[in-house]
Write a protein that holds these residues in place. Structure first.
Motif, PDB file in Angstrom:
ATOM      1  N   HIS A  30       0.840  -1.205   0.000  1.00 35.40           N
ATOM      2  CA  HIS A  30       0.000   0.000   0.000  1.00 35.40           C
ATOM      3  C   HIS A  30       0.871   1.250   0.000  1.00 35.40           C
ATOM      4  O   HIS A  30       2.046   1.186   0.395  1.00 35.40           O
ATOM      5  CB  HIS A  30      -0.905   0.018   1.236  1.00 35.40           C
ATOM      6  CG  HIS A  30      -0.131   0.033   2.540  1.00 35.40           C
ATOM      7  ND1 HIS A  30       0.116   1.187   3.253  1.00 35.40           N
ATOM      8  CD2 HIS A  30       0.472  -0.960   3.234  1.00 35.40           C
ATOM      9  CE1 HIS A  30       0.811   0.892   4.340  1.00 35.40           C
ATOM     10  NE2 HIS A  30       1.061  -0.409   4.350  1.00 35.40           N
TER      11      HIS A  30
ATOM     12  N   ASP B 284       6.811   1.963   5.389  1.00 31.07           N
ATOM     13  CA  ASP B 284       5.620   1.133   5.636  1.00 31.07           C
ATOM     14  C   ASP B 284       4.746   1.116   4.377  1.00 31.07           C
ATOM     15  O   ASP B 284       4.202   2.153   3.995  1.00 31.07           O
ATOM     16  CB  ASP B 284       4.869   1.724   6.848  1.00 31.07           C
ATOM     17  CG  ASP B 284       3.553   1.021   7.160  1.00 31.07           C
ATOM     18  OD1 ASP B 284       3.181   0.072   6.452  1.00 31.07           O
ATOM     19  OD2 ASP B 284       2.896   1.453   8.135  1.00 31.07           O
ATOM     20  N   GLY B 285       4.633  -0.036   3.750  1.00 28.55           N
ATOM     21  CA  GLY B 285       3.806  -0.161   2.540  1.00 28.55           C
ATOM     22  C   GLY B 285       4.553   0.227   1.279  1.00 28.55           C
ATOM     23  O   GLY B 285       4.679  -0.564   0.339  1.00 28.55           O
TER      24      GLY B 285
ATOM     25  N   GLU C   3      -4.925   0.781   3.209  1.00 29.59           N
ATOM     26  CA  GLU C   3      -4.484  -0.339   4.047  1.00 29.59           C
ATOM     27  C   GLU C   3      -4.505   0.057   5.505  1.00 29.59           C
ATOM     28  O   GLU C   3      -4.759  -0.754   6.379  1.00 29.59           O
ATOM     29  CB  GLU C   3      -3.075  -0.780   3.630  1.00 29.59           C
ATOM     30  CG  GLU C   3      -2.606  -2.058   4.316  1.00 29.59           C
ATOM     31  CD  GLU C   3      -1.947  -1.841   5.656  1.00 29.59           C
ATOM     32  OE1 GLU C   3      -1.693  -2.830   6.355  1.00 29.59           O
ATOM     33  OE2 GLU C   3      -1.675  -0.671   6.037  1.00 29.59           O
TER      34      GLU C   3
ATOM     35  N   GLN D 181       8.454  -3.498  11.277  1.00 28.14           N
ATOM     36  CA  GLN D 181       7.726  -2.550  12.139  1.00 28.14           C
ATOM     37  C   GLN D 181       7.793  -2.937  13.605  1.00 28.14           C
ATOM     38  O   GLN D 181       7.091  -2.359  14.433  1.00 28.14           O
ATOM     39  CB  GLN D 181       6.254  -2.401  11.720  1.00 28.14           C
ATOM     40  CG  GLN D 181       6.065  -2.037  10.258  1.00 28.14           C
ATOM     41  CD  GLN D 181       4.616  -1.867   9.877  1.00 28.14           C
ATOM     42  OE1 GLN D 181       3.966  -2.824   9.508  1.00 28.14           O
ATOM     43  NE2 GLN D 181       4.096  -0.655   9.962  1.00 28.14           N
TER      44      GLN D 181
HETATM   45 MN    MN Z   1       1.918  -1.478   6.086  1.00 29.51          MN
END
Ligand code: MN
Ligand code: GLV
Ligand code: MN
Length: 425
Positions: free
Chosen positions: A88, A99-100, A133, A198
């Motif tokens: 995402h 992140d994504g 997401e 994460q």
């Molecule tokens: Mn993510």
């Protein structure tokens, strides 16, 4: 079929991957180096436009579906369902740049690497980014991938109301991403998502890559407490029906609950809104969220039951009324054993140390796992920090993750069946 020695020697270009990560981070950039690209906002549109521009430059055929998911296809030597990767590009308000985004841009890096080498895979390859997401602006999280696999009706997703009162469908139209492709979308041959961990485990154990075994169960509840506004100075304590107190007491309870349950149980009250939210007025109303997660479904149900018992008790004790609404509820998911082992074996064959571990965050791969063999590759996260502008992964680790993704995707595009450990390339 790609010759095996050629296939095994191909590597991504780290600097090109970093350049795209930096360029995408300009969309919704925060002053502190992080990203604020909440789903369906202008910043999300800017990020989408940029990524789709790259997809087209790379010669991919891009389709946007009715919930705004983008799927970009690179043709193979044969037709049939593609091997898909992706993730995402929306972020939370205090998001980082990986992140994504890593999973999507590493997918584009894989495509460009194959283009440069002049290689055609046997099966088609797809790079996707799924809408919303994060679920931070409008629940549920993994909204786009859930709609893609038929787990949530399109109308329900479009009618979801964001925390700012906007309707998802209206916002999607406004940013020009209500696409033509129908949902549920075509089922891929397999799905692999590269993502930062994460969490702190890989870094703490000095391990370079993760082969993700599954995703823990997620339970999001919105709690509304209705009490009585009253004067903060004149109202004796025994006369109060304080919605703010009930919210604060439940926040403490969630922490106590995780301590008592121990194990994998985590719990968070991440959003609280008080009304009228004034220094000298007992709060009339509190609306807050409770995020409970556990790898064990039975234990997650127990945590939910205990939360509801607590809410009943505090409602009675404080003389307030409490109602709840489920924002998201997903059972724990196990990834396909063959993909987990393919990821682990591939990472090792690239000279990396690897560990099998479950994911603590929600991921699009957990939705794709409903329809096709799916799995994930994790890179370490510095100090385990995420949903924070300080989110960081070293470029060498990002490169190792992208090379693992590349080799896993090629193993899947070139073989008849999903490779098993004995037969793995
Ligand atoms: Mn993510
Ligand atoms: C969303 O991805 C979450 O894990 O909260
Ligand atoms: Mn996230």
């Amino acid at each position: 079929m790609l010759e095996e020695s050629v296939r095994r020697a191909i590597r991504v270009d780290k600097d090109r991957l970093m350049r795209r990560l930096d360029a995408l981070a300009e969309c919704g950039a925060r002053d502190d180096g992080g990203c604020n690209r909440l789903a369906f906002t202008d910043a999300d549109k800017q990020g989408r436009d940029r990524v789709i521009g790259w997809m087209r430059e790379l010669g991919l055929t891009v389709e946007i579906d009715a919930i705004g998911n983008a799927v970009a296809i690179r043709a193979g030597a044969t037709d049939g369902p593609p091997v898909m990767c992706g993730s995402h590009i929306d972020t939370v308000r205090t998001g980082g740049r990986y992140d994504g985004n890593l999973g999507v841009l590493a997918g584009l890096e894989v495509v460009e690497t194959l283009n440069d080498a002049g290689l055609t895979t046997r099966r088609p390859l797809a790079v996707a980014f799924f809408s919303n997401e994060e679920g931070a602006r409008a629940a549920p999280d993994m909204m786009g991938s859930l709609v893609y696999v038929g787990g949530l009706a399109l109308t329900q997703a479009l009618d979801a109301v964001a925390i700012d009162g906007a309707r998802v469908g209206d916002e999607l139209e406004r940013i020009g991403y209500r696409g033509e492709a129908s949902v549920p979308g075509p089922v891929p041959h397999a799905f692999v998502e590269l993502h930062i961990e994460q969490g702190p485990i890989l870094e703490a154990e000095g391990i370079q890559l993760g082969a993700v075994t599954g995703v823990q169960g997620i339970s999001w509840t919105e709690v509304t407490v209705s009490g009585q506004a009253n004067h903060a100075g004149t109202t004796p304590m025994s006369y109060r029906h304080d919605a703010g107190y009930a919210a604060a007491e439940t926040t403490s309870f969630v922490r106590r609950l995780t301590r008592e349950m121990g194990g994998a149980q985590v719990g968070t009250v991440g959003a609280i809104n008080l009304d009228p939210n004034l220094v000298n007025v007992v709060a009339r109303k509190a609306v807050f969220t409770v995020d409970l997660r556990n790898t064990d479904e039975a234990l997650l149900k127990k945590a939910e039951a205990r939360l509801h018992e607590h809410l009943d008790a505090i409602a009675e004790a404080e003389g307030v009324t409490i109602s709840t609404r489920t924002l998201a509820r997903f059972e724990p998911v196990s990834f396909d054993r063959r993909i987990i082992e393919l990821v682990a074996d591939t990472a090792r064959s690239l000279g990396r140390t690897v560990k099998e571990l479950p994911a603590g965050a929600g991921h699009d791969a957990q939705m794709l796992a409903r329809v096709c063999p799916s799995g994930m590759v994790f890179t370490p996260s510095a100090k385990g920090i995420s949903h924070n502008p300080r989110e960081h992964t070293d470029p060498e680790d990002l490169e190792a993750g992208a090379n693992t993704l590349l080799q896993v995707l090629l193993a899947l595009t070139e073989s008849d069946e999903i490779p098993t450990r004995q037969a793995s390339p």
